[in-house]
Every structure is written in structure tokens, then in C-alpha cells.
Design an enzyme around this catalytic site. Structure first.
Site, mmCIF file in Angstrom:
data_model
loop_
_atom_site.group_PDB
_atom_site.id
_atom_site.type_symbol
_atom_site.label_atom_id
_atom_site.label_comp_id
_atom_site.label_asym_id
_atom_site.label_seq_id
_atom_site.Cartn_x
_atom_site.Cartn_y
_atom_site.Cartn_z
ATOM 1 N N ARG A 69 88.661 0.972 -64.367
ATOM 2 C CA ARG A 69 88.846 0.914 -65.821
ATOM 3 C C ARG A 69 88.924 -0.516 -66.341
ATOM 4 O O ARG A 69 88.493 -0.804 -67.457
ATOM 5 C CB ARG A 69 90.124 1.657 -66.219
ATOM 6 C CG ARG A 69 89.928 3.144 -66.195
ATOM 7 C CD ARG A 69 91.188 3.845 -66.626
ATOM 8 N NE ARG A 69 90.919 5.258 -66.794
ATOM 9 C CZ ARG A 69 91.857 6.189 -66.899
ATOM 10 N NH1 ARG A 69 93.133 5.841 -66.850
ATOM 11 N NH2 ARG A 69 91.534 7.446 -67.050
ATOM 12 N N LYS A 83 89.243 26.793 -65.659
ATOM 13 C CA LYS A 83 89.624 27.767 -66.688
ATOM 14 C C LYS A 83 88.615 27.913 -67.824
ATOM 15 O O LYS A 83 88.204 26.929 -68.432
ATOM 16 C CB LYS A 83 90.971 27.362 -67.297
ATOM 17 C CG LYS A 83 92.127 27.539 -66.357
ATOM 18 C CD LYS A 83 93.415 27.188 -67.075
ATOM 19 C CE LYS A 83 94.624 27.485 -66.197
ATOM 20 N NZ LYS A 83 95.844 26.964 -66.832
ATOM 21 N N GLY A 125 87.053 14.447 -66.041
ATOM 22 C CA GLY A 125 87.654 13.606 -65.016
ATOM 23 C C GLY A 125 87.339 14.044 -63.595
ATOM 24 O O GLY A 125 86.991 13.225 -62.741
ATOM 25 N N GLY A 145 90.084 13.894 -70.996
ATOM 26 C CA GLY A 145 90.404 14.832 -72.078
ATOM 27 C C GLY A 145 89.693 14.505 -73.388
ATOM 28 O O GLY A 145 89.307 15.401 -74.147
HETATM 29 P P1 ADP Z 1 86.817 18.377 -65.271
HETATM 30 O O1 ADP Z 1 88.012 17.508 -65.054
HETATM 31 O O2 ADP Z 1 85.561 17.790 -64.716
HETATM 32 O O3 ADP Z 1 86.674 18.800 -66.710
HETATM 33 P P2 ADP Z 1 88.281 20.759 -64.561
HETATM 34 O O4 ADP Z 1 89.549 20.004 -64.687
HETATM 35 O O5 ADP Z 1 87.962 21.774 -65.571
HETATM 36 O O6 ADP Z 1 87.047 19.739 -64.427
HETATM 37 O O7 ADP Z 1 88.249 21.522 -63.171
HETATM 38 C C1 ADP Z 1 88.391 20.889 -61.941
HETATM 39 C C2 ADP Z 1 89.309 21.644 -61.024
HETATM 40 O O8 ADP Z 1 88.895 22.988 -60.863
HETATM 41 C C3 ADP Z 1 89.306 21.024 -59.659
HETATM 42 O O9 ADP Z 1 90.616 20.586 -59.348
HETATM 43 C C4 ADP Z 1 88.858 22.138 -58.725
HETATM 44 O O10 ADP Z 1 89.561 22.171 -57.507
HETATM 45 C C5 ADP Z 1 89.158 23.376 -59.527
HETATM 46 N N1 ADP Z 1 88.319 24.512 -59.116
HETATM 47 C C6 ADP Z 1 86.992 24.622 -59.240
HETATM 48 N N2 ADP Z 1 86.558 25.769 -58.713
HETATM 49 C C7 ADP Z 1 87.659 26.427 -58.236
HETATM 50 C C8 ADP Z 1 87.863 27.681 -57.573
HETATM 51 N N3 ADP Z 1 86.838 28.480 -57.297
HETATM 52 N N4 ADP Z 1 89.128 28.018 -57.251
HETATM 53 C C9 ADP Z 1 90.154 27.188 -57.527
HETATM 54 N N5 ADP Z 1 90.025 26.009 -58.150
HETATM 55 C C10 ADP Z 1 88.786 25.619 -58.495
HETATM 56 MG MG MG Z 2 90.152 17.992 -64.914
#
Ligand code: ADP
Ligand code: MG
Length: 418
Positions: A40, A206, A375, A398
Site C-alpha cells: 500500500r 455469501k 480483498g 469493501g
Molecule cells: P472478496 O474479498 O474477494 O470479495 P469474499 O470475501 O466474498 O471475497 O469471499 C472470500 C472468502 O470466501 C474466502 O475466505 C473463502 O475461503 C470463502 N469461501 C469461498 N468458497 C467457499 C466455500 N465453498 N466454503 C467456505 N468458504 C468459502
Molecule cells: Mg473478503
């Protein structure tokens, strides 16, 4: 509306308040706080170089952690001030406060091209409260304002919203830094009229966190590829068996509505057709709260949509990854938010890595624009060693998610229009 950038400013001899994102990870080593990742900090160099060349007097302001209005020495920016000169190849001064007499005196002595870093803004609770008098005091230090902290732009804090408001009221210009400019270009402008096919990869844990992004992208994308735990909510909504996979059982209506919208708009909406699953086994270990620590045993491929009752899905299967990779290789614009599985465990990283490889191929062989937001997605790409081979990786976390949803970020809105 396009915003002024640091390129548009005449800064010679003027004091410029530069909000940066130096919220870097630190670890305590032998009583000292040591920075564990300087990415960063390095990323602000282009903006700082430009400001120095143009003869600005530079006042850097940032937050670190959540000291909640207290002077917590573990969250001091002093270690950043110590490392900065090496990383930007210039001397940097530091004061152990962000306002008051000492700060004003140091600012008053700045010469063209000098750089001063202020202490953690969040040592004052007025920062997060966006308290007007606090913002006035900070704004008094400067003539012009630059924001290069996209990751903090979704919050209306004093340093992101209050200060530029005061400076603008005095007819001072407020501009995006070069890093912020790139974020606005790739997460904003490039996705307004994307080159087609526009393929979106959506994953992560989610549906509820991403539904607004899904909804907005359904109005722009040609194809949406769904992975991660999010996929199980869509499968459950379709009446499929998801075993013990992570799911939001109360979000099936939302999932069905998204699929209906996709169908209506002719957006191809793909779900996994196979999975990598494992069995959660209680091996008798407990965490501090006394809950069982489950071990994931017997990772295996399930070559079908339905998952057996005792298993949980942790990655898309190899056939899904192959189909997704094929679609991606034909893409001209690719947006990726959310990993395809629990990539932090190498046993469940293959899906994410195959997709990452295809994104890189589309970028390098077909000239596709590939944009990574989120992230954990950025982490996954770096872990696969492919971070440098996509068009753009957002630093926003975020803030990127909110921006992709079409939200107006207070820290962006506060900047002067072109
Ligand atoms: P980003 O930060 O890129 O927006 P998210 O925070 O939405 O992504 O999601 C990332 C998290 O989702 C990771 O920690 C990953 O381990 C978890 N994850 C992805 N697929 C699964 C799964 N099938 N079961 C449990 N956790 C999952
Ligand atoms: Mg995330």
C-alpha cells in the site's frame, strides 16, 4: 461526472493535504512494530513523485487500525515514517500528532517538494465522526486536497469528506490521486460501456453480501460465472442437494429473483456442475469458546451437481473450472469478485487457480481487460503468482464492492468535478 486529478492541479509552492491508505499490516517483533507488507505504501509513489516534481508542499495523512480515539502506541504511523524514505526514495518528516501547534509550525517550514507524514488520524475520535471543527482544523493546514486512499473512500470521515468540503468552500481544488484515478477508471468508466463479451466471475462466501453487485451486473454482463459458497444458495434455491455446504437458506428467494432477472435479460448465468467436497470431522479439539474445531477430511471430487448429505463443498470441480475457463478465454472484458472456493487451503484452491490462469490467458492473448475487485480475490491471485498479469487489481476491498454496486462513495463525491 469525471473528477479532477492531481494532473489537473497547479501545486507549486502550495500546501497539499494528501489522504493516503497506509493502513498496513504490522507485527510486534522484540517490542517494535514492524510492517509485514508495504504494498500500500509503494502504490502511492506515482502520486507523490508527481507532486514533488510539481513543487508541492506535501502533507500526508492516514489512519492505522482502530485506536478509537486513543493514542495507542501500537497503532502509531511512526514505523511507516521510518520505512517511507526507502520506498519512495525521498526524505520524509514526521510529527507525532495530526493537528495543533507543532504540526502547524512544521507545515509552515515546508519547502517545495518536502514531505511530511502526520500521526494516525484515528487518535482522534472526531476523525471517524467527521466532526466539523476537527475537519476545519485539518483543512487549515492546506490549500489543496488530494485523495489517493480509495479503500477509505466509502466512509464519510473527516479526512475523506470533511476536509475536502472545507477546502472546496474556500475555493481550493480537491482532486483524485493517480491510484484513486485508476480505481475510478477500471471499476467505473471501463464497466459503463464494456467491450463484449463481458464476463463476470462471482464467488465468495455469501449471496447476501454480493446481491446488490449481482443485481447491477445483471444489467451489464453477457455471462455470469458463479462459484464459492455463494453457489450453494443458488443450488438450494433450484431444489438441488447441497449436503453440509455453507449456505444462506434464507436467501433462496433472492437467488431465484436474480436467476429470473438473468433469464429475462438474456444473461447466461452459470452454476457449478461438479464440486470438490470434504467431510467435516470432530476430532475432539475445542476452540477458546469451547466449540468443536472440525477437521476437513477426505477431500474428493463429486462429478455431479448434487452433494451427498455428509459432505460439504469447498471448491468448484474440475469440469466446472474447464467450462468457466473456456468462457473466460472468449471474454473481452472480465470482472472478478470473490474466489471460487476456500482457496486459503491448497486442497481447495484448484478451481480458483484454473479460473485465474484463464483470466491471464484472455488478457495476454486476446487483449481482454481483466479487472479484479475484492480483498480475498486479490489475495488469491497473488498467491497464484498471477497478480502482475491482469489489467487491474483494485486496492479497495469493501470500497470496491460498494463502488461496483453503483453506490456514490462520499470520498469520491467530495472531489471537484472536472
Ligand atoms: P472478496 O474479498 O474477494 O470479495 P469474499 O470475501 O466474498 O471475497 O469471499 C472470500 C472468502 O470466501 C474466502 O475466505 C473463502 O475461503 C470463502 N469461501 C469461498 N468458497 C467457499 C466455500 N465453498 N466454503 C467456505 N468458504 C468459502
Ligand atoms: Mg473478503
Amino acid at each position: 461526472m469525471a473528477k479532477l486529478t492531481v494532473n489537473d492541479l497547479n501545486v507549486r509552492g502550495r500546501r497539499v493535504f494528501v489522504r493516503v491508505d497506509y493502513n498496513v499490516p504490522m507485527e510486534e517483533k522484540e517490542g517494535l512494530m514492524v510492517i509485514t507488507d508495504v504494498t500500500r505504501i509503494k502504490e502511492t509513489r506515482p502520486t507523490l513523485d508527481l507532486l514533488v516534481q510539481k513543487g508541492a508542499k506535501i502533507i500526508l495523512a492516514a489512519h492505522l487500525g482502530r485506536p478509537q480515539g486513543r493514542r495507542d502506541p501500537a497503532m502509531s504511523l511512526r514505523p511507516v515514517a521510518t520505512r517511507l524514505p526507502d520506498l519512495i526514495h525521498r526524505p520524509v518528516a514526521f510529527v507525532d500528532d495530526c493537528l495543533g501547534e507543532k504540526v502547524e509550525k512544521t507545515v509552515g517550514a515546508l519547502k517545495e517538494g518536502d514531505i511530511l507524514l502526520l500521526e494516525n488520524l484515528r487518535y482522534y475520535e472526531e476523525e471517524e465522526a467527521n466532526e466539523p471543527t476537527f475537519a476545519e482544523q485539518l483543512a487549515r493546514l492546506a490549500d489543496l486536497y488530494v485523495n489517493d486512499a480509495f479503500g477509505a473512500a466509502h466512509r464519510a470521515h473527516a479526512s475523506t469528506e470533511g476536509v475536502p468540503r472545507v477546502i472546496a468552500r474556500r475555493a481550493g481544488q480537491c482532486a483524485a490521486g493517480l491510484l484513486m484515478e485508476r480505481e475510478l477508471k477500471f471499476l467505473g468508466e471501463e464497466l459503463e460501456k464494456p467491450a463484449r463479451p463481458f464476463v463476470v466471475i462471482l464467488g465468495g462466501a455469501k449471496v447476501s453480501e454480493k446481491i446488490k453487485v449481482i443485481d447491477r451486473l445483471l444489467e451489464k454482463a453477457d455471462t455470469i460465472l458463479v462459484g464459492g459458497a455463494m453457489a450453494y444458495t443458488f443450488h438450494l434455491a433450484r431444489g438441488r442437494k447441497i449436503g453440509r455446504s455453507l449456505v444462506e437458506a434464507d436467501k433462496t428467494e433472492v437467488a431465484l429473483a436474480a436467476e429470473a432477472k438473468a433469464q429475462k435479460r438474456g444473461v447466461k448465468f452459470l452454476l457449478p456442475i461438479d464440486h470438490v467436497v470434504a467431510t467435516r470431522v470432530d476430532i475432539g479439539k475445542r476452540n477458546k469458546q469451547g466449540q468443536p474445531l472440525l477437521e476437513l477430511q477426505n477431500p474428493r471430487v463429486i462429478p455431479q451437481v448434487d452433494i451427498p448429505d455428509d459432505a460439504a463443498g469447498f471448491d468448484i470441480g474440475p469440469e466446472t473450472a474447464r467450462v468457466y475457463a473456456d468462457v473466460l478465454r472468449g471474454g473481452q472484458t472480465i470482472l472478478w469478485n470473490g474466489p471460487m472456493g476456500m482457496f486459503e487451503d491448497p486442497r481447495f484452491a484448484a478451481g480458483t487457480n484454473t479460473v485465474a490462469q484463464a483470466v491471464v490467458e484472455a488478457t495476454e492473448k486476446n487483449g481482454a481487460k481483466s479487472i479484479i475487485g475484492g480483498g480475498d480475490s486479490v489475495k488469491a491471485l497473488n498467491l497464484a503468482g498471477l497478480g502482475q498479469r491482469v489489467t487491474f487489481m483494485s486496492t479497495g476491498g469493501g470500497a470496491s464492492l460498494e463502488f461496483l454496486q453503483g453506490a456514490v462513495l462520499p470520498g469520491v463525491a467530495a472531489l471537484s468535478d472536472k
